[in-house]
Design an enzyme around this catalytic site. Structure first.
Site: not given
Length: 348
Positions: A64, A125, A143, A178, A235
C-alpha cells in the site's frame, strides 16, 4: 533473507474475505509461486501489453505505498506497518528505509480499532500541504467495519517527527461502509476532500476543512463515488485531476494472497470531484463500471494498493505487486502514466 526483508512492513486485514493483507514480505515469501491469472475486465490494454514495473532498488519491501516529493526534492514513501514504515529516495528509483512515523510502532490511540496493542496501520496517504507533510492512515481489525482514519503531520517527514492530529472519520459495526484507505484530493477551487473505503458498499468521499485537515462537519455529506455490482471487492481509492477530469483509480478483487492474488487497477473519470464517475464505455462507477489499466502479467501478480504522484516530469503510478519469480514477495512497482488522445490513462 536479503536485506530488503530486514524491516517487516506489518500485516493488513482484508474486510471482505477476512484474508490477511501482507504489508511486508515475510508472510508473502512463504506463498507458493504458482501464478494465477487475473480475470479480465474492460481495459485499455491487453494483459500481454502491460509493461513491467520500472527499475527500483534498495529497500522495496512495501505494501500500500504512497509517495510525495518534498520541498527539497527528496521523495518520501509511506507504507502499511505498525507505526507506518517510511522510506526515502533522491531519484524515485533507489529507496532507503528510514524508520517508523511513530517510534517503536506505538500508536495507542488506534488500539480501539486495531483490536491489539500498537497494531498495523493501513494504507497511509502522503501529501505536502501548507508547509508540512500530511499523513492520513487507517486502523481496523480482522473482518470488521469498526474502523477509523487518523491524521498526523510533520514539518520534516522524518521518523518520530509526526504529531498525532486525531481521528478524522470513523465507522461502526452498524455502518454500511468502512473507514479505511484514505486519499486526500484538492479540487480546482481549493476545496479538500478525502476519498476512502473498501468493501461493504464501496468507495466514499467526504469534504475536509483545509485549515485543519479534518472533516468539515460531522454532519457533512458522505458521497458514494464507486460501487461494484455483485461484488464488494473494491478498495484503495486514489483521485487526481487531469485535462478537465477527476480520475478515480481503485483496486479490485483479492489482495494479499501472494501469487494467488487477483488484484488489478481500475479507473473512471468525472467532470466534478464528487462524481458521477464513469468508465471508458460510459458505465457509472456506482453501477459497477471500471476500465482496467493494470493487472497480472507474466510474473507480475496482483498489482494494486495504488497511489498516483503528479511529478514534474509527468504522472506516476505507485503500487505493490507479488513477484512470481521470487516466491510471491510483495514489491514496489512504479510506472509512468501516459494519456491518449481521449485523455484516458495507460501504464507505460
Amino acid at each position: 533473507m536479503s536485506s530488503v526483508f530486514s524491516v517487516p512492513s506489518g500485516v493488513r486485514r482484508n474486510g471482505w474475505r477476512g484474508r490477511t493483507r501482507i504489508a511486508g514480505l515475510v508472510a508473502a515469501a512463504l506463498v507458493a509461486a504458482a501464478v494465477v491469472p487475473t480475470a479480465l475486465h474492460l481495459r485499455s490494454a491487453g494483459a500481454a501489453e502491460y509493461p513491467g514495473p520500472g527499475a527500483v532498488s534498495g529497500n522495496v519491501a512495501v505494501h500500500d505505498p504512497s509517495m510525495v516529493k518534498g520541498p527539497d526534492g527528496t521523495y518520501l514513501l509511506a507504507a502499511t506497518a505498525p507505526g507506518i514504515a517510511l522510506r526515502t529516495s533522491t531519484d524515485r528509483t533507489k529507496f532507503t528505509y528510514t524508520g517508523l512515523a511513530f517510534p517503536n510502532g506505538t500508536a495507542t490511540w488506534t488500539d480501539e480499532y486495531t483490536g491489539t496493542s500498537n497494531g498495523n496501520l493501513w494504507a497511509p496517504d502522503l501529501s505536502y500541504q501548507n508547509g508540512k507533510y500530511y499523513l492520513y492512515y487507517s486502523a481496523s481489525s480482522f473482518g470488521k467495519n469498526k474502523s477509523a482514519i487518523f491524521l498526523a503531520t510533520s514539518t520534516t517527514g522524518k521518523p518520530g517527527s509526526w504529531t498525532n492530529q486525531g481521528k478524522i472519520y470513523s465507522t461502526t459495526t452498524s455502518s454500511d461502509h468502512n473507514a479505511i484507505d484514505p486519499n486526500l484530493v484538492i479540487d480546482r477551487s481549493g476545496k479538500w476532500y478525502l476519498s476512502l473505503g473498501s468493501f461493504w458498499t464501496g468507495i466514499k468521499m467526504i469534504e475536509l476543512n483545509p485549515t485543519t485537515g479534518k472533516r468539515i462537519s460531522s454532519s457533512s455529506t458522505v458521497s458514494s463515488i464507486a460501487r461494484r455490482s455483485g461484488s464488494t471487492a473494491i478498495e484503495a481509492p486514489a483521485v487526481i485531476y487531469h485535462a478537465g477530469y477527476y480520475y478515480l483509480f481503485t483496486s479490485w478483487d483479492a489482495c494479499c494472497q501472494g501469487t494467488s492474488s487477483t488484484y488489478k487497477i481500475m479507473v473512471g473519470r468525472s467532470k466534478t470531484i464528487t462524481g458521477p464517475y464513469k468508465d471508458r464505455p460510459g458505465t457509472l462507477l456506482t453501477a459497477g463500471g471500471g476500465t482496467q489499466i493494470l493487472g497480472t502479467h507474466g510474473t507480475i501478480v496482483g498489482p494494486g494498493g495504488q497511489s498516483v504522484i503528479q511529478d514534474g516530469d509527468g504522472d506516476v503510478l505507485v503500487y505493490h505487486y507479488y513477484d512470481g519469480a521470487d516466491n510471491g514477495v510483495a514489491k514496489l512497482g512504479i510506472n509512468r502514466l501516459t494519456w491518449d488522445s481521449s485523455n484516458w490513462p495507460a501504464v507505460s
